[in-house]
Design an enzyme around this catalytic site. Structure first.
Site, PDB file in Angstrom:
ATOM      1  N   LYS A 156       0.877  -1.162  -0.128  1.00  0.00           N
ATOM      2  CA  LYS A 156       0.077  -0.160   0.024  1.00  0.00           C
ATOM      3  C   LYS A 156       1.009   1.263  -0.224  1.00  0.00           C
ATOM      4  O   LYS A 156       0.594   2.103  -0.775  1.00  0.00           O
ATOM      5  CB  LYS A 156      -0.964   0.085   1.381  1.00  0.00           C
ATOM      6  CG  LYS A 156      -1.814  -1.385   1.496  1.00  0.00           C
ATOM      7  CD  LYS A 156      -2.682  -0.971   2.470  1.00  0.00           C
ATOM      8  CE  LYS A 156      -2.055  -0.789   3.903  1.00  0.00           C
ATOM      9  NZ  LYS A 156      -1.206  -2.198   4.378  1.00  0.00           N
ATOM     10  N   ARG A 160      -9.773   0.135   9.504  1.00  0.00           N
ATOM     11  CA  ARG A 160      -9.224  -1.057   9.850  1.00  0.00           C
ATOM     12  C   ARG A 160     -10.020  -1.824  10.532  1.00  0.00           C
ATOM     13  O   ARG A 160      -9.858  -2.905  11.038  1.00  0.00           O
ATOM     14  CB  ARG A 160      -8.130  -0.771  10.423  1.00  0.00           C
ATOM     15  CG  ARG A 160      -6.717  -1.094   9.823  1.00  0.00           C
ATOM     16  CD  ARG A 160      -5.504  -0.945  10.694  1.00  0.00           C
ATOM     17  NE  ARG A 160      -4.276  -1.335  10.575  1.00  0.00           N
ATOM     18  CZ  ARG A 160      -3.265  -0.840   9.891  1.00  0.00           C
ATOM     19  NH1 ARG A 160      -3.521   0.283   9.488  1.00  0.00           N
ATOM     20  NH2 ARG A 160      -2.245  -1.272  10.122  1.00  0.00           N
ATOM     21  N   ARG A 208      12.431  -4.520   5.341  1.00  0.00           N
ATOM     22  CA  ARG A 208      11.944  -3.195   4.952  1.00  0.00           C
ATOM     23  C   ARG A 208      12.643  -1.903   5.936  1.00  0.00           C
ATOM     24  O   ARG A 208      13.119  -2.144   6.972  1.00  0.00           O
ATOM     25  CB  ARG A 208      10.430  -3.131   5.346  1.00  0.00           C
ATOM     26  CG  ARG A 208       9.785  -1.802   5.057  1.00  0.00           C
ATOM     27  CD  ARG A 208       8.420  -1.825   4.664  1.00  0.00           C
ATOM     28  NE  ARG A 208       7.547  -2.146   5.914  1.00  0.00           N
ATOM     29  CZ  ARG A 208       6.215  -1.769   6.031  1.00  0.00           C
ATOM     30  NH1 ARG A 208       5.729  -1.774   4.928  1.00  0.00           N
ATOM     31  NH2 ARG A 208       5.707  -1.942   7.201  1.00  0.00           N
ATOM     32  N   ARG A 212      11.247  -0.092  11.298  1.00  0.00           N
ATOM     33  CA  ARG A 212      10.340   0.049  12.438  1.00  0.00           C
ATOM     34  C   ARG A 212      10.204  -0.860  13.460  1.00  0.00           C
ATOM     35  O   ARG A 212      10.619  -2.023  13.221  1.00  0.00           O
ATOM     36  CB  ARG A 212       8.800   0.006  11.393  1.00  0.00           C
ATOM     37  CG  ARG A 212       8.293   1.052  10.881  1.00  0.00           C
ATOM     38  CD  ARG A 212       7.143   0.898   9.968  1.00  0.00           C
ATOM     39  NE  ARG A 212       6.110   0.300  10.663  1.00  0.00           N
ATOM     40  CZ  ARG A 212       4.744   0.277  10.181  1.00  0.00           C
ATOM     41  NH1 ARG A 212       4.590   0.475   8.877  1.00  0.00           N
ATOM     42  NH2 ARG A 212       3.960  -0.606  10.824  1.00  0.00           N
ATOM     43  N   ARG A 256       0.141  -8.495  14.018  1.00  0.00           N
ATOM     44  CA  ARG A 256      -0.588  -7.590  13.038  1.00  0.00           C
ATOM     45  C   ARG A 256      -1.419  -8.290  12.198  1.00  0.00           C
ATOM     46  O   ARG A 256      -2.337  -7.828  11.549  1.00  0.00           O
ATOM     47  CB  ARG A 256       0.539  -6.737  12.492  1.00  0.00           C
ATOM     48  CG  ARG A 256       1.113  -5.898  13.325  1.00  0.00           C
ATOM     49  CD  ARG A 256       2.677  -5.253  12.928  1.00  0.00           C
ATOM     50  NE  ARG A 256       2.435  -4.495  11.888  1.00  0.00           N
ATOM     51  CZ  ARG A 256       3.494  -4.095  11.101  1.00  0.00           C
ATOM     52  NH1 ARG A 256       4.706  -4.688  11.091  1.00  0.00           N
ATOM     53  NH2 ARG A 256       3.467  -3.145  10.017  1.00  0.00           N
TER      54      ARG A 256
HETATM   55  P1  AMP Z   1       0.748   0.676   9.907  1.00  0.00           P
HETATM   56  O1  AMP Z   1       1.853   1.523   9.580  1.00  0.00           O
HETATM   57  O2  AMP Z   1      -0.706   0.789   8.983  1.00  0.00           O
HETATM   58  O3  AMP Z   1       1.077  -0.838   9.565  1.00  0.00           O
HETATM   59  O4  AMP Z   1       0.115   0.827  11.340  1.00  0.00           O
HETATM   60  C1  AMP Z   1       1.102   0.621  12.433  1.00  0.00           C
HETATM   61  C2  AMP Z   1       0.100   0.466  13.695  1.00  0.00           C
HETATM   62  O5  AMP Z   1      -0.383   1.616  14.129  1.00  0.00           O
HETATM   63  C3  AMP Z   1      -0.765  -0.381  13.684  1.00  0.00           C
HETATM   64  O6  AMP Z   1      -0.442  -1.870  14.073  1.00  0.00           O
HETATM   65  C4  AMP Z   1      -1.698  -0.047  14.599  1.00  0.00           C
HETATM   66  O7  AMP Z   1      -1.156  -0.328  16.023  1.00  0.00           O
HETATM   67  C5  AMP Z   1      -1.878   1.451  14.511  1.00  0.00           C
HETATM   68  N1  AMP Z   1      -2.734   1.919  13.761  1.00  0.00           N
HETATM   69  C6  AMP Z   1      -2.489   2.308  12.282  1.00  0.00           C
HETATM   70  N2  AMP Z   1      -3.959   2.581  11.507  1.00  0.00           N
HETATM   71  C7  AMP Z   1      -4.686   2.197  12.466  1.00  0.00           C
HETATM   72  C8  AMP Z   1      -6.219   2.114  12.342  1.00  0.00           C
HETATM   73  N3  AMP Z   1      -6.764   2.492  11.302  1.00  0.00           N
HETATM   74  N4  AMP Z   1      -6.853   1.753  13.307  1.00  0.00           N
HETATM   75  C9  AMP Z   1      -6.310   1.289  14.398  1.00  0.00           C
HETATM   76  N5  AMP Z   1      -4.860   1.266  14.821  1.00  0.00           N
HETATM   77  C10 AMP Z   1      -4.154   1.422  13.669  1.00  0.00           C
END
Ligand code: AMP
Length: 241
Positions: free
Chosen positions: A40, A115, A154, A187, A198
């Protein structure tokens, strides 16, 4: 706002040209859904530039809040480190604010949001109040088995969101962003162990979001196991139809 007299003429011209090109593009309101490592974040900047949209990645916004130790960041940190979702109210609030930005005028790419089905319903309400709706949901479909290698290799350039991979897309100089020369980071949650939680959160809480939008007839499925270039071609097909 910056004093325009201080902005170099070449920068002003290129911004005017960009805005003229953008004026000819159709508005688009897009959601990108997919598990971690499905691509994404790689496709978002390409779509953003092509259609002059804003790119709102809740994960990036939350990480910035954690780094700045804001009240939001303090609340979100623990769940993020464990690979669990943060509360719906926190993320709905940041999206509601972010959608007001002038850069979202021609539409948006939501990356990592909604999400949960509750987030999707809240988003629908927000958009209804603004008299608009989601045009397309791009579903980055990919088997879990190939994600561990993608995630653990990554490297990210935090301020631009550009991502690299030690094996599949290495930077010109290891550990350094190609465009700015700034350091790349890994990260904290990009480990095989946190990836398990996740992915669990994705299957349990986010897959129902795909069903929610399928019922509305706006989902396009992408073969996200393919190379980034091949996925870009598929994205372009979907968005031009
Ligand atoms: P990402 O960078 O999209 O993988 O998000 C990293 C972390 O941020 C996730 O594992 C969640 O803990 C939190 N997070 C990001 N977006 C959301 C969302 N829409 N709802 C809930 N938690 C989120």
């Amino acid at each position: 706002m910056a004093n325009l007299e201080d902005v170099p003429t070449t920068d002003l011209f290129s911004e005017v040209l960009r805005r003229m090109k953008c004026a000819t593009k159709p508005d688009k309101r897009l959601i990108l859904v997919g598990p971690p490592g499905s691509g994404k974040g790689t496709q978002s900047p390409i779509i953003k530039d092509e259609y002059c949209l804003c790119h709102l990645a809740t994960g990036d916004m939350l990480r910035a809040a954690v780094a700045a130790k804001t009240p939001l960041g303090i609340k979100a940190k623990e769940a993020m480190e464990k690979g669990e979702l943060v509360s719906d109210d926190l993320v709905v609030g940041i999206i509601d604010d972010a959608l007001k930005k002038p850069s979202c005028q021609k539409g948006f790419i939501l990356d990592g949001f909604p999400r949960t089905v509750v987030q999707a319903q809240k988003l629908d309400e927000m958009l209804k109040n603004r008299g608009v709706k989601v045009d397309k949901v791009l579903n980055f479909a990919v088997d879990d088995r190939i994600l561990e290698e993608r995630i653990t290799g990554r490297w990210i350039h935090p301020s631009s969101g550009r991502s690299y991979h030690t094996k599949f897309a290495p930077p010109k100089v290891p550990g350094v962003d190609d465009a700015t020369g700034e350091p790349l980071i890994q990260r904290k949650d990009d480990t095989a162990e946190v990836l398990k939680s996740r992915l669990e959160a994705f299957h349990k809480q986010t897959e129902p979001v795909i069903d929610y939008y399928t019922k509305k007839g706006v989902v396009a499925n992408l073969p996200a196991e393919k190379s980034p270039k091949e996925v870009t071609v598929e994205v372009q097909k979907v968005l031009s139809s």
